[in-house]
Design a protein around this motif. Structure first.
Motif, PDB file in Angstrom:
ATOM      1  N   ASN A 144     -19.426  17.979   2.053  1.00 18.52           N
ATOM      2  CA  ASN A 144     -20.542  17.508   2.875  1.00 18.52           C
ATOM      3  C   ASN A 144     -20.047  16.660   4.057  1.00 18.52           C
ATOM      4  O   ASN A 144     -18.857  16.406   4.224  1.00 18.52           O
ATOM      5  CB  ASN A 144     -21.559  16.745   2.025  1.00 18.52           C
ATOM      6  CG  ASN A 144     -20.983  15.476   1.439  1.00 18.52           C
ATOM      7  OD1 ASN A 144     -20.100  14.847   2.031  1.00 18.52           O
ATOM      8  ND2 ASN A 144     -21.467  15.094   0.293  1.00 18.52           N
ATOM      9  N   GLU A 145     -21.020  16.231   4.857  1.00 23.44           N
ATOM     10  CA  GLU A 145     -20.681  15.549   6.113  1.00 23.44           C
ATOM     11  C   GLU A 145     -19.932  14.233   5.882  1.00 23.44           C
ATOM     12  O   GLU A 145     -18.962  13.936   6.579  1.00 23.44           O
ATOM     13  CB  GLU A 145     -21.985  15.286   6.871  1.00 23.44           C
ATOM     14  CG  GLU A 145     -21.788  15.138   8.365  1.00 23.44           C
ATOM     15  CD  GLU A 145     -23.114  14.877   9.064  1.00 23.44           C
ATOM     16  OE1 GLU A 145     -23.162  13.951   9.864  1.00 23.44           O
ATOM     17  OE2 GLU A 145     -24.084  15.597   8.776  1.00 23.44           O
ATOM     18  N   ILE A 146     -20.398  13.473   4.902  1.00 25.47           N
ATOM     19  CA  ILE A 146     -19.759  12.176   4.625  1.00 25.47           C
ATOM     20  C   ILE A 146     -18.301  12.386   4.202  1.00 25.47           C
ATOM     21  O   ILE A 146     -17.400  11.679   4.663  1.00 25.47           O
ATOM     22  CB  ILE A 146     -20.527  11.421   3.500  1.00 25.47           C
ATOM     23  CG1 ILE A 146     -21.947  11.068   3.939  1.00 25.47           C
ATOM     24  CG2 ILE A 146     -19.782  10.176   3.055  1.00 25.47           C
ATOM     25  CD1 ILE A 146     -22.079   9.867   4.850  1.00 25.47           C
ATOM     26  N   GLU A 147     -18.094  13.374   3.321  1.00 27.69           N
ATOM     27  CA  GLU A 147     -16.722  13.646   2.869  1.00 27.69           C
ATOM     28  C   GLU A 147     -15.839  14.022   4.049  1.00 27.69           C
ATOM     29  O   GLU A 147     -14.685  13.622   4.125  1.00 27.69           O
ATOM     30  CB  GLU A 147     -16.715  14.761   1.816  1.00 27.69           C
ATOM     31  CG  GLU A 147     -17.213  14.271   0.466  1.00 27.69           C
ATOM     32  CD  GLU A 147     -16.859  15.223  -0.668  1.00 27.69           C
ATOM     33  OE1 GLU A 147     -15.886  15.975  -0.537  1.00 27.69           O
ATOM     34  OE2 GLU A 147     -17.569  15.202  -1.676  1.00 27.69           O
ATOM     35  N   GLN A 148     -16.410  14.796   4.965  1.00 33.15           N
ATOM     36  CA  GLN A 148     -15.643  15.192   6.155  1.00 33.15           C
ATOM     37  C   GLN A 148     -15.279  13.974   6.999  1.00 33.15           C
ATOM     38  O   GLN A 148     -14.153  13.854   7.480  1.00 33.15           O
ATOM     39  CB  GLN A 148     -16.458  16.167   7.001  1.00 33.15           C
ATOM     40  CG  GLN A 148     -16.123  17.603   6.650  1.00 33.15           C
ATOM     41  CD  GLN A 148     -16.974  18.591   7.400  1.00 33.15           C
ATOM     42  OE1 GLN A 148     -18.020  18.240   7.926  1.00 33.15           O
ATOM     43  NE2 GLN A 148     -16.553  19.832   7.423  1.00 33.15           N
ATOM     44  N   GLN A 149     -16.248  13.060   7.141  1.00 30.93           N
ATOM     45  CA  GLN A 149     -15.984  11.829   7.906  1.00 30.93           C
ATOM     46  C   GLN A 149     -14.872  11.011   7.256  1.00 30.93           C
ATOM     47  O   GLN A 149     -13.976  10.507   7.929  1.00 30.93           O
ATOM     48  CB  GLN A 149     -17.241  10.968   7.960  1.00 30.93           C
ATOM     49  CG  GLN A 149     -18.229  11.367   9.041  1.00 30.93           C
ATOM     50  CD  GLN A 149     -19.440  10.431   9.034  1.00 30.93           C
ATOM     51  OE1 GLN A 149     -19.323   9.247   8.792  1.00 30.93           O
ATOM     52  NE2 GLN A 149     -20.598  11.004   9.283  1.00 30.93           N
ATOM     53  N   ILE A 150     -14.938  10.907   5.926  1.00 32.95           N
ATOM     54  CA  ILE A 150     -13.924  10.128   5.201  1.00 32.95           C
ATOM     55  C   ILE A 150     -12.550  10.775   5.392  1.00 32.95           C
ATOM     56  O   ILE A 150     -11.561  10.094   5.669  1.00 32.95           O
ATOM     57  CB  ILE A 150     -14.293  10.006   3.698  1.00 32.95           C
ATOM     58  CG1 ILE A 150     -15.582   9.190   3.539  1.00 32.95           C
ATOM     59  CG2 ILE A 150     -13.161   9.349   2.907  1.00 32.95           C
ATOM     60  CD1 ILE A 150     -16.187   9.225   2.152  1.00 32.95           C
ATOM     61  N   ARG A 151     -12.509  12.105   5.245  1.00 26.86           N
ATOM     62  CA  ARG A 151     -11.241  12.837   5.409  1.00 26.86           C
ATOM     63  C   ARG A 151     -10.678  12.625   6.807  1.00 26.86           C
ATOM     64  O   ARG A 151      -9.475  12.429   6.996  1.00 26.86           O
ATOM     65  CB  ARG A 151     -11.454  14.335   5.166  1.00 26.86           C
ATOM     66  CG  ARG A 151     -11.741  14.686   3.721  1.00 26.86           C
ATOM     67  CD  ARG A 151     -10.474  14.864   2.905  1.00 26.86           C
ATOM     68  NE  ARG A 151      -9.806  16.107   3.248  1.00 26.86           N
ATOM     69  CZ  ARG A 151     -10.049  17.274   2.637  1.00 26.86           C
ATOM     70  NH1 ARG A 151     -10.921  17.336   1.663  1.00 26.86           N
ATOM     71  NH2 ARG A 151      -9.401  18.355   2.976  1.00 26.86           N
ATOM     72  N   SER A 152     -11.573  12.667   7.798  1.00 26.23           N
ATOM     73  CA  SER A 152     -11.123  12.519   9.187  1.00 26.23           C
ATOM     74  C   SER A 152     -10.565  11.110   9.412  1.00 26.23           C
ATOM     75  O   SER A 152      -9.532  10.949  10.069  1.00 26.23           O
ATOM     76  CB  SER A 152     -12.312  12.839  10.090  1.00 26.23           C
ATOM     77  OG  SER A 152     -12.214  12.186  11.285  1.00 26.23           O
ATOM     78  N   LEU A 153     -11.231  10.089   8.845  1.00 28.37           N
ATOM     79  CA  LEU A 153     -10.721   8.711   8.986  1.00 28.37           C
ATOM     80  C   LEU A 153      -9.364   8.567   8.298  1.00 28.37           C
ATOM     81  O   LEU A 153      -8.462   7.892   8.811  1.00 28.37           O
ATOM     82  CB  LEU A 153     -11.722   7.709   8.389  1.00 28.37           C
ATOM     83  CG  LEU A 153     -12.993   7.465   9.210  1.00 28.37           C
ATOM     84  CD1 LEU A 153     -14.021   6.690   8.406  1.00 28.37           C
ATOM     85  CD2 LEU A 153     -12.665   6.701  10.491  1.00 28.37           C
ATOM     86  N   LEU A 154      -9.230   9.220   7.151  1.00 28.24           N
ATOM     87  CA  LEU A 154      -7.945   9.157   6.426  1.00 28.24           C
ATOM     88  C   LEU A 154      -6.833   9.810   7.251  1.00 28.24           C
ATOM     89  O   LEU A 154      -5.718   9.298   7.315  1.00 28.24           O
ATOM     90  CB  LEU A 154      -8.058   9.840   5.063  1.00 28.24           C
ATOM     91  CG  LEU A 154      -8.825   9.086   3.975  1.00 28.24           C
ATOM     92  CD1 LEU A 154      -8.962   9.948   2.737  1.00 28.24           C
ATOM     93  CD2 LEU A 154      -8.139   7.775   3.636  1.00 28.24           C
ATOM     94  N   ASP A 155      -7.169  10.943   7.861  1.00 30.19           N
ATOM     95  CA  ASP A 155      -6.177  11.644   8.685  1.00 30.19           C
ATOM     96  C   ASP A 155      -5.716  10.787   9.865  1.00 30.19           C
ATOM     97  O   ASP A 155      -4.583  10.896  10.319  1.00 30.19           O
ATOM     98  CB  ASP A 155      -6.749  12.976   9.202  1.00 30.19           C
ATOM     99  CG  ASP A 155      -6.888  13.995   8.076  1.00 30.19           C
ATOM    100  OD1 ASP A 155      -6.248  13.789   7.026  1.00 30.19           O
ATOM    101  OD2 ASP A 155      -7.652  14.959   8.236  1.00 30.19           O
ATOM    102  N   GLN A 156      -6.645   9.954  10.335  1.00 30.68           N
ATOM    103  CA  GLN A 156      -6.292   9.082  11.465  1.00 30.68           C
ATOM    104  C   GLN A 156      -5.591   7.802  10.998  1.00 30.68           C
ATOM    105  O   GLN A 156      -5.282   6.932  11.803  1.00 30.68           O
ATOM    106  CB  GLN A 156      -7.553   8.687  12.233  1.00 30.68           C
ATOM    107  CG  GLN A 156      -8.232   9.830  12.962  1.00 30.68           C
ATOM    108  CD  GLN A 156      -9.649   9.453  13.385  1.00 30.68           C
ATOM    109  OE1 GLN A 156      -9.932   8.325  13.738  1.00 30.68           O
ATOM    110  NE2 GLN A 156     -10.548  10.415  13.323  1.00 30.68           N
ATOM    111  N   GLY A 157      -5.438   7.653   9.685  1.00 30.30           N
ATOM    112  CA  GLY A 157      -4.772   6.471   9.133  1.00 30.30           C
ATOM    113  C   GLY A 157      -5.679   5.251   9.074  1.00 30.30           C
ATOM    114  O   GLY A 157      -5.222   4.141   8.850  1.00 30.30           O
ATOM    115  N   ARG A 158      -6.991   5.483   9.282  1.00 27.24           N
ATOM    116  CA  ARG A 158      -7.928   4.346   9.222  1.00 27.24           C
ATOM    117  C   ARG A 158      -8.461   4.210   7.794  1.00 27.24           C
ATOM    118  O   ARG A 158      -9.641   4.461   7.507  1.00 27.24           O
ATOM    119  CB  ARG A 158      -9.054   4.557  10.230  1.00 27.24           C
ATOM    120  CG  ARG A 158      -8.532   4.449  11.677  1.00 27.24           C
ATOM    121  CD  ARG A 158      -9.367   5.231  12.646  1.00 27.24           C
ATOM    122  NE  ARG A 158     -10.671   4.634  12.866  1.00 27.24           N
ATOM    123  CZ  ARG A 158     -11.630   5.204  13.597  1.00 27.24           C
ATOM    124  NH1 ARG A 158     -11.413   6.367  14.171  1.00 27.24           N
ATOM    125  NH2 ARG A 158     -12.785   4.617  13.753  1.00 27.24           N
TER     126      ARG A 158
END
Lengths: 140, 189
Positions: B2-16
């Motif tokens: 879902n969208e939230i999981e995608q947001q979390i994954r994207s933040l993790l990829d950015q090291g945030r």
């Protein structure tokens, strides 16, 4: 206790198809045992719904967890760099030992290119060990 | 995903990681708490366990590589941590029956005694169920009677969840019925 032929259908009453519901309802008109069982099921369902609906964490939960988490630094991905630095360091130690052998053991001589290689390895090893020590201190 | 999981994954990829974790906790705290509750069986214990679960998630966040979906990864940590907490408490109780920190199975539900039709003690009834059935039925009612959510949280096939719930309902209704009949007999006397 309910009639064996209807027990399973009574338990899953809310999920039955219309044909099954009709059959169960017809049976219920004549069977007080099954009516009691269905009433007990409804009572259990109501009690469980009341007991467990809207179960959420306390409002200060996320604040408490964030506070706790800040005192636990996240673990970093395993890195090969420290292991490589260790390997270079050991290579340097061996090089230095070889050099010392060339100096102090009579009859052992190295050609110039080999001596230069050993010297460079020793130098790199020195840097690697120094960096590793600095990194360890920085993490402490 | 879902969208939230995608947001979390994207933040993790950015090291945030800190921001990813904040989002993760706000999205998953209730699910994780309910899953822990269904396993350990008391509110305060479940909150403590949920806190441990999030600390573990935080520590392991950097090693999450997206091989499983984020929710699957979180629920696996939640289940394992809750089961470890439960097993540790059981082992502790075996060593010392007098330990006040370890509650008995019957009083795990906490100080508020819940009753159902006919004054039957619901917590006592639930405590009589096998662990697997108790977990399934507790989660089922916490998760708005969704078989799918129970299956996802407990990592069980849907058919198994339905079987557990069927057996649990049968046991609970039979116990309630028996108790009601006993009461009626006493009242008649």
């Amino acid at each position: 206790m309910p009639c064996e032929a209807f027990e399973d259908r009574l338990i899953d009453y809310s999920e039955l198809g219309s044909a099954d519901v009709q059959a169960v309802n017809t049976h219920l008109e004549h069977c007080s045992e099954c009516r009691s069982f269905l009433s007990a099921l409804a009572g259990i369902d109501a009690a469980l719904t009341a007991a467990f609906a809207d179960h959420t964490v306390s409002p200060e939960f996320s604040k408490r967890v964030t506070h706790t988490v800040l005192s636990h630094p996240a673990l970093h991905r395993p890195s090969l760099v420290p292991e490589m630095l260790d390997a270079i360091g050991w290579a340097a130690v061996i090089s230095i030992l070889l050099w010392l052998t060339a100096f102090f053991v009579p009859g052992v001589e190295f050609s110039t290119p080999l001596a230069v290689t050993i010297g460079l390895l020793a130098l790199m090893g020195g840097f690697a060990v120094a960096y590793r020590c600095y990194d360890d201190l920085r993490r402490c | 995903m879902n969208e939230i999981e995608q947001q979390i994954r994207s933040l993790l990829d950015q090291g945030r990681n800190a921001q990813a974790f904040e989002l993760l906790i706000s999205h998953f705290q209730n699910k994780v708490f309910r899953l822990a509750y269904s396993i350990v069986g008391s509110r305060s214990w479940a909150e403590d366990t949920a806190q441990d679960i999030f600390v573990r998630i935080w520590k392991a966040l950097d090693s999450y590589r997206g091989q499983a979906s984020l929710s699957t990864w979180i629920y696996t940590i939640a289940r394992n941590t809750s089961l470890s907490a439960l097993h540790a408490a059981i082992a502790k109780r075996t060593v010392s029956m007098d330990d006040p920190g370890v509650q008995s199975k019957a009083d795990r539900a906490g100080p508020t005694q819940r009753s159902c039709d006919g004054g039957l003690d619901l917590d006592l009834l639930l405590a009589q169920l096998p662990e697997t059935q108790r977990r399934a039925i507790t989660l089922f009612y916490m998760e708005d009677k969704s078989y799918q959510e129970v299956a996802r949280l407990l990592d069980l096939p849907m058919g198994t969840v339905k079987t557990y719930l069927h057996r649990a309902r049968k046991h609970l209704a039979a116990a309630a019925l028996e108790s009601r009949m006993k009461k009626e007999r006493v009242d008649a006397v």
